[in-house]
Scaffold this motif. Structure first.
Motif, PDB file in Angstrom:
ATOM      1  N   MET A 111      -8.918  -7.714   4.701  1.00 41.23           N
ATOM      2  CA  MET A 111      -7.958  -6.679   4.691  1.00 41.23           C
ATOM      3  C   MET A 111      -8.475  -5.507   4.220  1.00 41.23           C
ATOM      4  SD  MET A 111      -5.421  -8.055   6.008  1.00 41.23           S
ATOM      5  CE  MET A 111      -3.986  -6.880   5.833  1.00 41.23           C
ATOM      6  N   MET A 112      -7.734  -4.331   5.153  1.00 42.79           N
ATOM      7  CA  MET A 112      -8.244  -3.212   4.612  1.00 42.79           C
ATOM      8  C   MET A 112      -7.441  -2.839   3.071  1.00 42.79           C
ATOM      9  SD  MET A 112      -7.494  -1.105   8.059  1.00 42.79           S
ATOM     10  CE  MET A 112      -7.216   0.383   7.321  1.00 42.79           C
ATOM     11  N   PRO A 113      -7.967  -1.993   2.230  1.00 45.74           N
ATOM     12  CA  PRO A 113      -7.675  -2.004   0.853  1.00 45.74           C
ATOM     13  C   PRO A 113      -6.046  -1.224   0.809  1.00 45.74           C
ATOM     14  CG  PRO A 113      -9.642  -0.992   1.035  1.00 45.74           C
ATOM     15  CD  PRO A 113      -9.308  -1.290   2.352  1.00 45.74           C
ATOM     16  N   ALA A 114      -5.674  -0.489   1.811  1.00 44.86           N
ATOM     17  CA  ALA A 114      -4.273   0.010   1.829  1.00 44.86           C
ATOM     18  C   ALA A 114      -3.289  -0.879   2.202  1.00 44.86           C
ATOM     19  CB  ALA A 114      -4.561   1.318   2.501  1.00 44.86           C
ATOM     20  N   GLY A 115      -3.555  -2.090   2.781  1.00 44.39           N
ATOM     21  CA  GLY A 115      -2.534  -2.955   2.924  1.00 44.39           C
ATOM     22  C   GLY A 115      -2.773  -3.326   4.440  1.00 44.39           C
ATOM     23  N   GLY A 116      -1.860  -4.168   4.913  1.00 45.52           N
ATOM     24  CA  GLY A 116      -1.818  -4.758   6.253  1.00 45.52           C
ATOM     25  C   GLY A 116      -1.461  -3.920   7.342  1.00 45.52           C
ATOM     26  N   MET A 117      -0.802  -4.745   8.493  1.00 48.95           N
ATOM     27  CA  MET A 117      -0.326  -4.435   9.655  1.00 48.95           C
ATOM     28  C   MET A 117       0.847  -3.155   9.321  1.00 48.95           C
ATOM     29  SD  MET A 117       0.483  -7.018  12.411  1.00 48.95           S
ATOM     30  CE  MET A 117      -0.165  -6.852  14.161  1.00 48.95           C
ATOM     31  N   ASN A 118       0.745  -1.876  10.133  1.00 51.01           N
ATOM     32  CA  ASN A 118       1.729  -1.239  10.063  1.00 51.01           C
ATOM     33  C   ASN A 118       2.138  -0.380   8.746  1.00 51.01           C
ATOM     34  OD1 ASN A 118       2.108  -1.442  12.771  1.00 51.01           O
ATOM     35  ND2 ASN A 118       3.605  -3.011  12.421  1.00 51.01           N
ATOM     36  N   ASN A 119       1.227  -0.989   7.565  1.00 47.83           N
ATOM     37  CA  ASN A 119       1.373  -0.479   6.216  1.00 47.83           C
ATOM     38  C   ASN A 119       2.642  -0.474   5.817  1.00 47.83           C
ATOM     39  OD1 ASN A 119       0.111   0.485   3.947  1.00 47.83           O
ATOM     40  ND2 ASN A 119      -0.037   2.640   4.479  1.00 47.83           N
ATOM     41  N   THR A 128       7.796  -9.044   7.554  1.00 50.38           N
ATOM     42  CA  THR A 128       6.883  -7.771   7.489  1.00 50.38           C
ATOM     43  C   THR A 128       6.106  -7.910   6.212  1.00 50.38           C
ATOM     44  OG1 THR A 128       8.816  -6.737   6.521  1.00 50.38           O
ATOM     45  CG2 THR A 128       8.716  -6.147   8.693  1.00 50.38           C
ATOM     46  N   ARG A 129       6.477  -8.270   5.047  1.00 53.68           N
ATOM     47  CA  ARG A 129       5.499  -8.557   3.720  1.00 53.68           C
ATOM     48  C   ARG A 129       4.490  -9.602   4.263  1.00 53.68           C
ATOM     49  NH1 ARG A 129      10.482  -8.282   1.294  1.00 53.68           N
ATOM     50  NH2 ARG A 129      10.904 -10.291   1.428  1.00 53.68           N
ATOM     51  N   HIS A 130       4.709 -10.412   5.233  1.00 59.51           N
ATOM     52  CA  HIS A 130       3.625 -11.480   5.471  1.00 59.51           C
ATOM     53  C   HIS A 130       2.343 -10.629   6.503  1.00 59.51           C
ATOM     54  CE1 HIS A 130       1.197 -14.538   7.692  1.00 59.51           C
ATOM     55  NE2 HIS A 130       1.952 -13.837   8.830  1.00 59.51           N
ATOM     56  N   LEU A 131       3.152  -9.707   7.225  1.00 64.36           N
ATOM     57  CA  LEU A 131       2.110  -8.844   8.381  1.00 64.36           C
ATOM     58  C   LEU A 131       1.509  -7.881   7.374  1.00 64.36           C
ATOM     59  CD1 LEU A 131       4.718  -7.881  11.237  1.00 64.36           C
ATOM     60  CD2 LEU A 131       2.904  -9.742  11.247  1.00 64.36           C
ATOM     61  N   ASN A 132       2.129  -7.520   6.418  1.00 66.95           N
ATOM     62  CA  ASN A 132       1.138  -6.419   5.457  1.00 66.95           C
ATOM     63  C   ASN A 132       0.154  -6.994   4.736  1.00 66.95           C
ATOM     64  OD1 ASN A 132       0.933  -3.765   4.606  1.00 66.95           O
ATOM     65  ND2 ASN A 132       2.042  -4.416   2.649  1.00 66.95           N
ATOM     66  N   SER A 133       0.378  -8.280   4.287  1.00 66.85           N
ATOM     67  CA  SER A 133      -0.388  -8.684   3.365  1.00 66.85           C
ATOM     68  C   SER A 133      -1.755  -9.713   4.034  1.00 66.85           C
ATOM     69  CB  SER A 133       0.273  -9.736   2.316  1.00 66.85           C
ATOM     70  OG  SER A 133       1.077 -10.927   3.002  1.00 66.85           O
ATOM     71  N   SER A 134      -1.253 -10.244   5.229  1.00 57.98           N
ATOM     72  CA  SER A 134      -2.107 -11.422   5.824  1.00 57.98           C
ATOM     73  C   SER A 134      -2.762 -10.646   7.018  1.00 57.98           C
ATOM     74  CB  SER A 134      -1.233 -12.564   6.124  1.00 57.98           C
ATOM     75  OG  SER A 134      -0.811 -12.992   5.005  1.00 57.98           O
ATOM     76  N   HIS A 135      -2.195  -9.601   7.745  1.00 60.27           N
ATOM     77  CA  HIS A 135      -2.911  -9.157   8.904  1.00 60.27           C
ATOM     78  C   HIS A 135      -3.707  -7.858   9.029  1.00 60.27           C
ATOM     79  CE1 HIS A 135      -1.486 -12.716  11.401  1.00 60.27           C
ATOM     80  NE2 HIS A 135      -0.548 -12.704  10.633  1.00 60.27           N
ATOM     81  N   ASP A 136      -4.716  -7.710   9.578  1.00 61.05           N
ATOM     82  CA  ASP A 136      -5.337  -6.267   9.598  1.00 61.05           C
ATOM     83  C   ASP A 136      -4.483  -5.319  10.592  1.00 61.05           C
ATOM     84  OD1 ASP A 136      -7.185  -4.574  11.122  1.00 61.05           O
ATOM     85  OD2 ASP A 136      -8.087  -4.914   9.233  1.00 61.05           O
TER      86      ASP A 136
END
Length: 171
Positions: A111-119, A128-136
């Motif tokens: 994962m990118m340091p700033a978080g995942g999908m769509n920040n 949306t928390r799952h997308l943010n934490s588990s997906h690039d």
């Protein structure tokens, strides 16, 4: 003083209504049999074909995951999925090796340091928390899930080298 009592009574009443949310959807309501179709995308040949026969999707919740068993003519696939509340619906995501085979990494790896999908921010839904934490952010996510109003389920998965999308309605 009478206005103050009336004010407190109104606040107490509104608090009671706010805590008694009858619109909360129970995860067990997604369990059952879904009757539908299966679309197969052969990505290597850029072809798409619709299977005309009926396919069955059986959903059983097992702990914090669900088992999806899809079967019909020439296919019998079972996989475990994580499920996440998303407003009035539930969304699903592959787990374990199925996730790693599709995305090329485990949940949250790379994962990118700033978080995942769509920040997305932390005040969002479980989904949306799952997308943010588990997906690039550069990953394509299939957004499979349950539409509780229409009583439908769709799920995109890989089986025997091809990508399939099941779309069914609860029986």
């Amino acid at each position: 003083m009478k206005k103050l009592k009336l004010f407190f009574a109104a606040v107490l009443f509104l608090s009671f209504i706010g805590c008694n949310n009858s619109n909360d959807i129970e995860p067990r309501s997604i369990e059952g049999t879904y009757i539908g179709s299966l679309k197969s995308d052969n990505l290597s040949k850029s072809l798409s074909k619709q299977q005309a026969n009926e396919f069955i999707g059986e959903i059983v919740i097992k702990g914090n995951q669900l088992e999806f068993h899809c079967f019909g003519e020439d296919i019998d696939a079972t996989m475990m999925l994580e499920y996440f509340a998303d407003n009035d619906n539930f969304m699903v995501c592959l787990t374990g090796n199925d996730y790693a085979n599709l995305y090329g990494h485990e949940h949250g790896e790379g994962m990118m340091p700033a978080g995942g999908m769509n920040n997305l921010n932390s005040g969002s839904t479980d989904w949306t928390r799952h997308l943010n934490s588990s997906h690039d952010p550069n990953e394509h996510h299939f957004n499979s899930g349950f539409d509780m109003n229409k009583r439908t389920f769709n799920c995109t998965f890989q089986w025997m080298g091809d990508t399939y999308t099941f779309v069914g309605t609860k029986k």
